[in-house]
Design an enzyme around this catalytic site. Sequence first.
Site, mmCIF file in Angstrom:
data_model
loop_
_atom_site.group_PDB
_atom_site.id
_atom_site.type_symbol
_atom_site.label_atom_id
_atom_site.label_comp_id
_atom_site.label_asym_id
_atom_site.label_seq_id
_atom_site.Cartn_x
_atom_site.Cartn_y
_atom_site.Cartn_z
ATOM 1 N N HIS A 19 5.153 26.772 78.718
ATOM 2 C CA HIS A 19 4.481 25.480 78.892
ATOM 3 C C HIS A 19 5.473 24.337 79.110
ATOM 4 O O HIS A 19 5.160 23.380 79.820
ATOM 5 C CB HIS A 19 3.514 25.232 77.719
ATOM 6 C CG HIS A 19 2.390 26.233 77.698
ATOM 7 N ND1 HIS A 19 1.736 26.645 76.557
ATOM 8 C CD2 HIS A 19 1.820 26.956 78.723
ATOM 9 C CE1 HIS A 19 0.806 27.550 76.875
ATOM 10 N NE2 HIS A 19 0.846 27.753 78.176
ATOM 11 N N HIS A 42 -4.302 33.762 85.502
ATOM 12 C CA HIS A 42 -4.618 34.418 84.224
ATOM 13 C C HIS A 42 -4.715 33.304 83.179
ATOM 14 O O HIS A 42 -3.746 33.007 82.481
ATOM 15 C CB HIS A 42 -3.535 35.418 83.842
ATOM 16 C CG HIS A 42 -3.409 36.568 84.793
ATOM 17 N ND1 HIS A 42 -2.928 36.419 86.076
ATOM 18 C CD2 HIS A 42 -3.715 37.883 84.645
ATOM 19 C CE1 HIS A 42 -2.943 37.597 86.676
ATOM 20 N NE2 HIS A 42 -3.417 38.502 85.825
ATOM 21 N N ASP A 182 0.403 34.553 84.921
ATOM 22 C CA ASP A 182 0.751 34.792 83.510
ATOM 23 C C ASP A 182 -0.096 35.931 82.935
ATOM 24 O O ASP A 182 -0.924 35.710 82.040
ATOM 25 C CB ASP A 182 0.507 33.469 82.748
ATOM 26 C CG ASP A 182 0.807 33.587 81.270
ATOM 27 O OD1 ASP A 182 1.637 34.433 80.892
ATOM 28 O OD2 ASP A 182 0.210 32.822 80.486
#
Length: 304
Positions: A19, A42, A182
């Site tokens: 992130h 995802h 992801d």
Amino acid sequence: MFSYRHAFHAGNHADVLKHITLMATLRHLMLKETGIHLIDTHAGAGLYRLDGDYAEKGGEAQDGIVKLMAAMRPTEGQPAESTPAIDDYLDLVADFNPSGSLRVYPGSPFVMHRLMREASRDRLKLFELHPTDGKTLSGNVAQLEAGRSITVAREDGFEGLRPMLPPPPGAGGSRRALVLIDPSYEIKSDYHRVSACIQESIKRFPTGCYLVWYPVIPRPEAHDLPRRLRTLSQQAQRPWLHATLAIGQRPDMEINERPGLTASGMFVINPPHTLKATLQASLPLLLKVLGRGRGQAQSVESGG
Ligand code: SAM
């Protein structure tokens, strides 16, 4: 299949790396006026309770966002050294927790949503295949009342991405997209699907910014994936960046205990030119706080 639930892992060291990298990339892309298509193949459930049953079982956030927030935003004493990119991430997480105690962790859809611009210039498309998480995601997104700027598809993200590239042109005619890939890698074929998806995507849309998360685990496919992505970037003559963060093993681990995930990586194709310096400054500080013992390391390399 489908035994993976991100709620067990939300806010762990891998989410911290992912992130922070995602935010630093987006911040740079958002400097340009033209709207951008954000695609999360995802997406997960979107929001996670850090005090819920799932999170408490593994307590993975304890060695991730909880430790980081405590060190860098202590209620007493001196804060650990930080960087603007880490601060930006901590501010965003703190915004979801106005009471001051960490109860909610925003997943990638909510990280991206927070950075989108007003006036619907940007679009966010989310794919989530798990029936329960897909439903939760739709519910969480509905609360944003974001209208047509965010859409959720309970479909396979690898398949769903294909028709979205190249993205439609924005005002001024330029086409812009950021794609986060992801997967949970609970099925071995995910490794191959990621590299096949990248190969096809950079052919369809060479200037897109692609971010791939992967676990650093003793498995040949996991070792091969970043190498394969580097080769694909080089063949397509696209710049790339590869960052890893390994927090090492817990010193109090029992001999027969499984260590869990201790390291992960982010591979970025067409990264902003500022990303390398941002991560080079931030990862050593993250490791200072999150590092646990044997095997701790960080790296940032780039090319192209
Ligand atoms: N990107 C999220 C974040 O950063 O908050 C976390 C995503 S989690 C690591 C991976 C998610 O992908 C899981 O929720 C899983 O159910 C979902 N998933 C697995 N295979 C998928 C597929 N082929 N297409 C779309 N979603 C899939």
